[in-house]
Motif scaffolding. Sequence first.
Motif, PDB file in Angstrom:
ATOM      1  N   GLN A   5       0.837  -1.195   0.000  1.00 10.74           N
ATOM      2  CA  GLN A   5       0.000   0.000   0.000  1.00 10.74           C
ATOM      3  C   GLN A   5       0.876   1.249   0.000  1.00 10.74           C
ATOM      4  O   GLN A   5       2.054   1.210   0.351  1.00 10.74           O
ATOM      5  N   ILE A   6       0.272   2.352  -0.380  1.00  8.56           N
ATOM      6  CA  ILE A   6       1.011   3.611  -0.479  1.00  8.56           C
ATOM      7  C   ILE A   6       1.620   3.985   0.871  1.00  8.56           C
ATOM      8  O   ILE A   6       2.732   4.506   0.940  1.00  8.56           O
ATOM      9  N   LYS A   7       0.912   3.705   1.972  1.00 12.51           N
ATOM     10  CA  LYS A   7       1.450   3.982   3.306  1.00 12.51           C
ATOM     11  C   LYS A   7       2.810   3.322   3.501  1.00 12.51           C
ATOM     12  O   LYS A   7       3.744   3.919   4.051  1.00 12.51           O
ATOM     13  N   ASP A   8       2.936   2.066   3.049  1.00 14.00           N
ATOM     14  CA  ASP A   8       4.196   1.330   3.207  1.00 14.00           C
ATOM     15  C   ASP A   8       5.268   1.848   2.249  1.00 14.00           C
ATOM     16  O   ASP A   8       6.449   1.959   2.612  1.00 14.00           O
ATOM     17  N   ILE A   9       4.849   2.161   1.026  1.00 16.53           N
ATOM     18  CA  ILE A   9       5.813   2.625   0.020  1.00 16.53           C
ATOM     19  C   ILE A   9       6.427   3.960   0.448  1.00 16.53           C
ATOM     20  O   ILE A   9       7.623   4.199   0.256  1.00 16.53           O
ATOM     21  N   LEU A  10       5.617   4.833   1.037  1.00 21.44           N
ATOM     22  CA  LEU A  10       6.122   6.134   1.484  1.00 21.44           C
ATOM     23  C   LEU A  10       7.182   5.996   2.569  1.00 21.44           C
ATOM     24  O   LEU A  10       7.991   6.905   2.776  1.00 21.44           O
ATOM     25  N   GLN A  11       7.188   4.883   3.275  1.00 16.87           N
ATOM     26  CA  GLN A  11       8.154   4.659   4.355  1.00 16.87           C
ATOM     27  C   GLN A  11       9.344   3.805   3.914  1.00 16.87           C
ATOM     28  O   GLN A  11      10.181   3.430   4.725  1.00 16.87           O
ATOM     29  N   THR A  12       9.393   3.501   2.618  1.00 19.89           N
ATOM     30  CA  THR A  12      10.453   2.649   2.080  1.00 19.89           C
ATOM     31  C   THR A  12      11.644   3.493   1.621  1.00 19.89           C
ATOM     32  O   THR A  12      11.466   4.570   1.042  1.00 19.89           O
ATOM     33  N   SER A  13      12.830   3.024   1.886  1.00 18.95           N
ATOM     34  CA  SER A  13      14.038   3.728   1.441  1.00 18.95           C
ATOM     35  C   SER A  13      14.172   3.621  -0.082  1.00 18.95           C
ATOM     36  O   SER A  13      14.124   2.514  -0.636  1.00 18.95           O
ATOM     37  N   PRO A  14      14.328   4.759  -0.794  1.00 20.35           N
ATOM     38  CA  PRO A  14      14.370   4.718  -2.261  1.00 20.35           C
ATOM     39  C   PRO A  14      15.709   4.226  -2.795  1.00 20.35           C
ATOM     40  O   PRO A  14      16.764   4.799  -2.507  1.00 20.35           O
ATOM     41  N   GLU A  15      15.664   3.151  -3.584  1.00 19.83           N
ATOM     42  CA  GLU A  15      16.887   2.586  -4.164  1.00 19.83           C
ATOM     43  C   GLU A  15      16.657   2.241  -5.631  1.00 19.83           C
ATOM     44  O   GLU A  15      17.214   1.281  -6.163  1.00 19.83           O
ATOM     45  N   SER A  16      15.783   3.022  -6.279  1.00 21.63           N
ATOM     46  CA  SER A  16      15.417   2.810  -7.687  1.00 21.63           C
ATOM     47  C   SER A  16      14.804   1.434  -7.924  1.00 21.63           C
ATOM     48  O   SER A  16      14.848   0.899  -9.039  1.00 21.63           O
ATOM     49  N   GLN A  17      14.212   0.857  -6.850  1.00 22.41           N
ATOM     50  CA  GLN A  17      13.586  -0.444  -6.990  1.00 22.41           C
ATOM     51  C   GLN A  17      12.212  -0.319  -7.676  1.00 22.41           C
ATOM     52  O   GLN A  17      11.579   0.727  -7.625  1.00 22.41           O
ATOM     53  N   SER A  18      11.793  -1.402  -8.313  1.00 26.36           N
ATOM     54  CA  SER A  18      10.497  -1.407  -8.994  1.00 26.36           C
ATOM     55  C   SER A  18       9.367  -1.473  -7.975  1.00 26.36           C
ATOM     56  O   SER A  18       9.428  -2.251  -7.015  1.00 26.36           O
ATOM     57  N   VAL A  19       8.346  -0.635  -8.154  1.00 27.61           N
ATOM     58  CA  VAL A  19       7.171  -0.640  -7.290  1.00 27.61           C
ATOM     59  C   VAL A  19       5.915  -0.541  -8.147  1.00 27.61           C
ATOM     60  O   VAL A  19       5.961  -0.060  -9.281  1.00 27.61           O
ATOM     61  N   THR A  20       4.828  -1.010  -7.573  1.00 27.35           N
ATOM     62  CA  THR A  20       3.518  -0.907  -8.226  1.00 27.35           C
ATOM     63  C   THR A  20       2.581  -0.125  -7.322  1.00 27.35           C
ATOM     64  O   THR A  20       2.433  -0.456  -6.142  1.00 27.35           O
ATOM     65  N   LEU A  21       1.979   0.921  -7.863  1.00 26.05           N
ATOM     66  CA  LEU A  21       0.999   1.725  -7.136  1.00 26.05           C
ATOM     67  C   LEU A  21      -0.386   1.435  -7.678  1.00 26.05           C
ATOM     68  O   LEU A  21      -0.573   1.281  -8.893  1.00 26.05           O
ATOM     69  N   LYS A  22      -1.349   1.364  -6.782  1.00 21.77           N
ATOM     70  CA  LYS A  22      -2.751   1.241  -7.193  1.00 21.77           C
ATOM     71  C   LYS A  22      -3.567   2.193  -6.331  1.00 21.77           C
ATOM     72  O   LYS A  22      -3.475   2.146  -5.100  1.00 21.77           O
ATOM     73  N   GLY A  23      -4.337   3.058  -6.977  1.00 14.55           N
ATOM     74  CA  GLY A  23      -5.120   4.008  -6.203  1.00 14.55           C
ATOM     75  C   GLY A  23      -5.889   4.963  -7.090  1.00 14.55           C
ATOM     76  O   GLY A  23      -6.010   4.760  -8.303  1.00 14.55           O
ATOM     77  N   TRP A  24      -6.394   6.020  -6.462  1.00 13.60           N
ATOM     78  CA  TRP A  24      -7.228   6.998  -7.150  1.00 13.60           C
ATOM     79  C   TRP A  24      -6.477   8.317  -7.276  1.00 13.60           C
ATOM     80  O   TRP A  24      -5.763   8.735  -6.348  1.00 13.60           O
ATOM     81  N   VAL A  25      -6.653   8.968  -8.409  1.00 14.00           N
ATOM     82  CA  VAL A  25      -5.970  10.227  -8.675  1.00 14.00           C
ATOM     83  C   VAL A  25      -6.593  11.339  -7.838  1.00 14.00           C
ATOM     84  O   VAL A  25      -7.811  11.551  -7.878  1.00 14.00           O
ATOM     85  N   LEU A  81      12.802  15.019  -5.558  1.00 13.58           N
ATOM     86  CA  LEU A  81      13.546  16.259  -5.720  1.00 13.58           C
ATOM     87  C   LEU A  81      12.761  17.456  -5.189  1.00 13.58           C
ATOM     88  O   LEU A  81      13.326  18.516  -4.953  1.00 13.58           O
ATOM     89  N   GLY A  82      11.445  17.259  -5.007  1.00 16.67           N
ATOM     90  CA  GLY A  82      10.601  18.347  -4.529  1.00 16.67           C
ATOM     91  C   GLY A  82      10.473  18.327  -3.018  1.00 16.67           C
ATOM     92  O   GLY A  82      10.904  17.402  -2.340  1.00 16.67           O
ATOM     93  N   SER A  83       9.858  19.386  -2.497  1.00 10.15           N
ATOM     94  CA  SER A  83       9.638  19.461  -1.047  1.00 10.15           C
ATOM     95  C   SER A  83       8.305  18.798  -0.695  1.00 10.15           C
ATOM     96  O   SER A  83       7.410  18.693  -1.534  1.00 10.15           O
ATOM     97  N   GLY A  84       8.192  18.355   0.555  1.00  9.70           N
ATOM     98  CA  GLY A  84       6.926  17.809   1.026  1.00  9.70           C
ATOM     99  C   GLY A  84       6.852  16.299   1.019  1.00  9.70           C
ATOM    100  O   GLY A  84       5.956  15.721   1.613  1.00  9.70           O
ATOM    101  N   GLN A  85       7.756  15.629   0.321  1.00  7.39           N
ATOM    102  CA  GLN A  85       7.762  14.170   0.343  1.00  7.39           C
ATOM    103  C   GLN A  85       9.195  13.674   0.184  1.00  7.39           C
ATOM    104  O   GLN A  85      10.026  14.324  -0.453  1.00  7.39           O
ATOM    105  N   ALA A  86       9.470  12.517   0.796  1.00  6.43           N
ATOM    106  CA  ALA A  86      10.834  11.962   0.749  1.00  6.43           C
ATOM    107  C   ALA A  86      11.065  11.144  -0.504  1.00  6.43           C
ATOM    108  O   ALA A  86      12.185  11.063  -1.008  1.00  6.43           O
ATOM    109  N   VAL A  87       9.994  10.512  -1.003  1.00  4.67           N
ATOM    110  CA  VAL A  87      10.130   9.632  -2.168  1.00  4.67           C
ATOM    111  C   VAL A  87       9.074   9.977  -3.210  1.00  4.67           C
ATOM    112  O   VAL A  87       8.050  10.606  -2.914  1.00  4.67           O
ATOM    113  N   GLU A  88       9.336   9.552  -4.418  1.00 11.84           N
ATOM    114  CA  GLU A  88       8.354   9.638  -5.498  1.00 11.84           C
ATOM    115  C   GLU A  88       8.603   8.474  -6.448  1.00 11.84           C
ATOM    116  O   GLU A  88       9.587   7.740  -6.305  1.00 11.84           O
ATOM    117  N   VAL A  89       7.715   8.310  -7.394  1.00 12.54           N
ATOM    118  CA  VAL A  89       7.833   7.187  -8.330  1.00 12.54           C
ATOM    119  C   VAL A  89       8.044   7.719  -9.745  1.00 12.54           C
ATOM    120  O   VAL A  89       7.263   8.554 -10.226  1.00 12.54           O
TER     121      VAL A  89
END
Length: 478
Positions: A5-25, A81-89
Amino acid sequence: MGPLQIKDILQTSPESQSVTLKGWVRTKRESKNAIFIALNDGSTIHNIQAVAEPGQFSDELLGQVTTGSCLKIEGQLIESLGSGQAVEVKISDIQVYGTADPDVYPLQPKKHSLEFLREIAHLRPRTNTFSAILRIRHALAFAVHKYYNDNGFFYLHTPVITASDAEGAGEMFRVTTLDLNKLPRTEEGAINFKEDFFGREANLTVSGQLEGELGAMALSKIYTFGPTFRAENSNTTRHLAEFWMIEPEMAFYELEDNMDLAEDFVKNVITYALDNCKDDLNFLQNRLAEEEKNKPQNERQIPLLEKLSFVVDNPFERLTYTEAIDILLKSKPHKEKKFQYPVGWGIDLSSEHERYLVEKHFKKPVILTNYPKEIKSFYMKLDDDGKTVRAMDVLFPGIGEIIGGSQREEDYEKLLGRVHEVGIDPQNLWWYLETRKFGTAPHSGFGLGFERLVLFVTGMSNIRDVIPFPRYPKSAEF
């Protein structure tokens, strides 16, 4: 177990690993250098940002990526690279599960009133406010079950359909299979309920308490947690026609034990919410502060987290109803006639009186005890003076009474006397009275309306906004 889930992904250390997101825009914005999609799956108040390059996807596909559409996004988790979040996809692929036409989808990225959102209760859980409320509601429900399980209580399922009225209020929803166009009649012309499904009048329950007492007389400590119903034609911000009640009943507990349990219980579940719902509570506190900006200083509420700490950190003040009346009679608002409702021994205290005791006089939560018997239910144990009963109400800031309970009358003759006194047919409660004949014991219990608790913890102002699909007069749409 499904995708992360997105909650878990946001807490994951970014290492250019493959991830799958599912959700609403939630939002999509485009610049010369990138396309930004904010996605949310309900697991957290926070969105995750997914980024694509201009020209990476067709205009036809991107045209389907609008607020409310549902997507599957595959990509690499990188440091933001932006402010407000530690990781992005960094997006490599987009699959559209379902579109949401921006011309008709009602939840566009702008402020919506709570009244409007009640009209679209099927969609309002997708908003930040209601997703936060529902996550907190879940956490509180879990905390309730955990608390009672950890303290040796058994969860008892009491009936939803009943022939008794625990409160004596008479405002109940009738349950029937009779044809309302061809009602069977007795010789006297009354409706013949012997022809009905249960062979007698039946209603939706207003409380599981009476049946809960039966369980406590065998299992010692039980609690109920289920739906209850009141056909009260009320449109206030504090009443629902369908709501959930938490009702523990304990053999061998007297009034002092009952108060100890109530205080420990509410402190425990609120602490659980503080420990496990920090992001949602911070969001709701900021939302409340924004709404309070335009109010006069003396009408503004205590900041939400401060209010919750107020309950958790303070010992509850305990005093009798009679002592409380004396305090109110000597109070400045009473002397200056600023209370809306009169004060005097024998009144049923109003919210303004209760809040004065909590917020102004004691500056801590309050438990009032020993109320006049005339304003309390028949099953409460009579005090030796014959005028008051061993009732207890827990009073909170901003809301007044949140818990009501008592030591129950265990003496058969006294209970039977009260049944006659309030005009109840003893035959309708023969099974309840009979427990006082066979191994009776001192016992106590209380009731907490779950929505009242959620209302308090979330800081919302209307009880219709803390239950997924509220039921109230002229409203059963969803």
